[in-house]
Design an enzyme around this catalytic site. Structure first.
Site, PDB file in Angstrom:
ATOM      1  N   ASP A   1       5.032 -44.217 -25.473  1.00 33.07           N
ATOM      2  CA  ASP A   1       5.212 -43.662 -24.122  1.00 33.07           C
ATOM      3  C   ASP A   1       4.016 -42.763 -23.809  1.00 33.07           C
ATOM      4  O   ASP A   1       2.991 -43.233 -23.327  1.00 33.07           O
ATOM      5  CB  ASP A   1       6.560 -42.925 -24.049  1.00 33.07           C
ATOM      6  CG  ASP A   1       6.771 -42.191 -22.737  1.00 33.07           C
ATOM      7  OD1 ASP A   1       5.966 -42.374 -21.814  1.00 33.07           O
ATOM      8  OD2 ASP A   1       7.745 -41.404 -22.619  1.00 33.07           O
TER       9      ASP A   1
ATOM     10  N   GLU B   1      11.456 -44.460 -29.627  1.00 35.32           N
ATOM     11  CA  GLU B   1      10.322 -44.166 -28.733  1.00 35.32           C
ATOM     12  C   GLU B   1       9.636 -42.875 -29.153  1.00 35.32           C
ATOM     13  O   GLU B   1      10.300 -41.846 -29.327  1.00 35.32           O
ATOM     14  CB  GLU B   1      10.863 -44.043 -27.298  1.00 35.32           C
ATOM     15  CG  GLU B   1       9.821 -43.671 -26.257  1.00 35.32           C
ATOM     16  CD  GLU B   1      10.381 -43.779 -24.829  1.00 35.32           C
ATOM     17  OE1 GLU B   1      11.187 -44.694 -24.565  1.00 35.32           O
ATOM     18  OE2 GLU B   1      10.014 -42.941 -23.992  1.00 35.32           O
TER      19      GLU B   1
ATOM     20  N   ASP C   1      14.528 -41.289 -28.122  1.00 37.16           N
ATOM     21  CA  ASP C   1      13.176 -40.895 -27.696  1.00 37.16           C
ATOM     22  C   ASP C   1      12.904 -39.489 -28.213  1.00 37.16           C
ATOM     23  O   ASP C   1      13.580 -38.529 -27.836  1.00 37.16           O
ATOM     24  CB  ASP C   1      13.084 -40.920 -26.165  1.00 37.16           C
ATOM     25  CG  ASP C   1      11.693 -40.537 -25.657  1.00 37.16           C
ATOM     26  OD1 ASP C   1      10.797 -40.300 -26.492  1.00 37.16           O
ATOM     27  OD2 ASP C   1      11.512 -40.476 -24.426  1.00 37.16           O
TER      28      ASP C   1
ATOM     29  N   GLN D   1       9.822 -40.737 -15.442  1.00 36.83           N
ATOM     30  CA  GLN D   1       9.114 -39.462 -15.635  1.00 36.83           C
ATOM     31  C   GLN D   1       9.911 -38.351 -14.959  1.00 36.83           C
ATOM     32  O   GLN D   1       9.349 -37.429 -14.390  1.00 36.83           O
ATOM     33  CB  GLN D   1       7.697 -39.562 -15.085  1.00 36.83           C
ATOM     34  CG  GLN D   1       6.750 -38.669 -15.858  1.00 36.83           C
ATOM     35  CD  GLN D   1       5.334 -39.134 -15.752  1.00 36.83           C
ATOM     36  OE1 GLN D   1       4.973 -40.158 -16.336  1.00 36.83           O
ATOM     37  NE2 GLN D   1       4.524 -38.425 -15.004  1.00 36.83           N
TER      38      GLN D   1
ATOM     39  N   LYS E   1       5.598 -46.550 -16.814  1.00 37.29           N
ATOM     40  CA  LYS E   1       6.109 -45.554 -15.869  1.00 37.29           C
ATOM     41  C   LYS E   1       5.244 -45.595 -14.618  1.00 37.29           C
ATOM     42  O   LYS E   1       4.068 -45.196 -14.672  1.00 37.29           O
ATOM     43  CB  LYS E   1       6.074 -44.155 -16.486  1.00 37.29           C
ATOM     44  CG  LYS E   1       7.005 -44.000 -17.682  1.00 37.29           C
ATOM     45  CD  LYS E   1       6.961 -42.577 -18.198  1.00 37.29           C
ATOM     46  CE  LYS E   1       8.025 -42.356 -19.264  1.00 37.29           C
ATOM     47  NZ  LYS E   1       7.989 -40.991 -19.802  1.00 37.29           N
TER      48      LYS E   1
ATOM     49  N   LYS F   1      17.801 -38.358 -26.114  1.00 40.68           N
ATOM     50  CA  LYS F   1      16.674 -37.501 -26.457  1.00 40.68           C
ATOM     51  C   LYS F   1      16.906 -36.881 -27.831  1.00 40.68           C
ATOM     52  O   LYS F   1      17.997 -36.325 -28.093  1.00 40.68           O
ATOM     53  CB  LYS F   1      16.522 -36.396 -25.412  1.00 40.68           C
ATOM     54  CG  LYS F   1      15.984 -36.917 -24.094  1.00 40.68           C
ATOM     55  CD  LYS F   1      14.595 -37.516 -24.273  1.00 40.68           C
ATOM     56  CE  LYS F   1      13.890 -37.682 -22.951  1.00 40.68           C
ATOM     57  NZ  LYS F   1      12.573 -38.328 -23.132  1.00 40.68           N
TER      58      LYS F   1
END
Ligand code: MUC
Ligand code: MG
Length: 367
Positions: free
Chosen positions: A242, A217, A191, A294, A266, A162
């Site tokens: 996403d 992402e 991401d 998620q 997802k 992240k």
């Protein structure tokens, strides 16, 4: 096969430690268990994780939407009426997690009724997926330690890091520290959850050019249309849409507009029936697909692996299937196990999930 009743049960299970990322933070799994009952006594299950910071849904809102809007539209349908259910749910805009859990619980019940797994019903390509673990915000040393623990304990060798919202230099330092500690044998991707600007994203990606990233992402807002196209044009790794591409139509818009070159599917937000549409579109467009997370519990992770294992394209890359490890407990009678870096679709009909009634009694919030 006729649906007689639909339940939406809110539950809460604490996390061992909060998961933090650019668009939010999760410290408890405050999800909704959906149960679809049929006249033959079959019960299909799935879970809906509310993510207000992305889709606007809340736990109470999902319960209310299921009870007052969606359940009456499904009762009386056959489990085989999947397209009719899709059309009826689609009359109400939004509510992606609520609609998805209903759709997936119907597939679970259908599989149980036919005595085949959901993976077989969908495509039946394989029975497993490699696992990618998502690393939330922390100091570089702590993120490296978590990745090493995931590798050493579960054999996981793919990590989604992240990034975004924090100083770019801190994020790039984390990714560099991970590459240095874990070596070339692991796959790394980042991401941003829309947390950087297009310019910050470009700078970060060029600073990390030597780190052999697999993907980038959602680094910056898709609403910054020109900035995002400018960014995607200069990247030499696939750029995953996403949050910006929830529906197949969104994927078409993002990809044909030059704002994405890969897609995250997802099941928590597109269920099985809408995930199929995105999958088929991605195949036709030649896009890479990652089965995303998620921040699902074990039931949600089962849904992801059930879908991901069904097709060659969705099982090619490691799927994000491990965040339930951050939860203190779960609802399944037989906990999911990741070993050798893989999650296997459990044997059995439907999703192969049995709930532990004591755990449900303990964690449900409605009584
Ligand atoms: C991800 O891929 O962005 C974080 C927020 C959310 O809705 O999903 C996660 C993971
Ligand atoms: Mg994401």
């Amino acid at each position: 096969m006729k649906i007689t009743r639909v339940e939406a049960i809110p539950f809460a299970i604490p996390y061992r430690k909060p998961l933090r990322f650019a668009s939010g933070e999760v410290s408890a799994a405050e999800h909704v268990l959906v149960r679809v009952h049929t006249e033959d006594g079959i019960i299909g299950v799935a879970e809906a994780p509310p993510r207000p910071f992305t889709y606007g849904e809340t736990q109470a809102g999902i319960v209310a939407a299921v009870d007052s809007v969606f359940a009456p539209q499904l009762v009386g349908l056959s489990l085989l009426d999947r397209e009719t259910a899709h059309v009826r749910l689609g009359r109400t805009v939004g509510n992606p997690a609520a609609k998805s859990a209903l759709d997936m619980a119907m597939w679970d019940a259908l599989g149980r009724g036919l005595d085949v797994s959901v993976t077989e019903l969908l495509g039946g390509y394989t029975d497993r997926m490699r696992v990618s673990h998502m690393l939330g915000f922390d100091e570089p040393a702590a993120m490296v330690a978590e990745a090493e623990r995931m590798r050493d304990t579960y054999g996981i060798t793919t990590f989604k890091v992240k990034v975004g919202r924090r100083p770019v230099s801190l994020d790039t330092a984390v990714v560099r520290a991970l590459r240095e500690a874990l070596g070339d044998a692991v796959e790394l991707y980042v991401d941003g959850n829309r947390g950087w600007t297009a310019a910050e994203s470009a700078r970060a990606m060029s600073e990390m050019a030597d780190l052999d990233l697999l993907f980038a992402e959602e680094l910056c807002p898709a609403d910054d249309v020109l900035g995002r196209r400018w960014l995607v044009r200069q990247l030499d790794v696939p750029f995953i849409a996403d949050e910006s591409a929830v529906t197949a139509a969104d994927v078409t818009r993002e990809v044909l507009g030059g704002s994405a070159t890969a897609v995250s599917i997802k099941t928590a937000r597109t269920g099985f029936i809408r995930s199929q549409r995105t999958h088929h579109l991605a195949e036709g467009l030649g896009l890479e697909v990652v089965m995303g997370n998620q921040i699902d519990g074990q039931l949600g992770s089962l849904c992801t692996v059930a879908f991901g294992a069904a097709y060659p394209l969705t099982s090619r890359r490691a799927g994000e299937l491990s965040n339930f490890l951050d939860m203190r407990d779960d609802l399944l009678a037989e906990p999911l196990r990741i070993s050798d870096g893989e999650l296997v679709v459990p044997p059995g009909a439907g999703l192969g999930a049995e709930l532990d009634p004591d755990k449900l009694r303990h964690y449900r919030r409605d009584r």
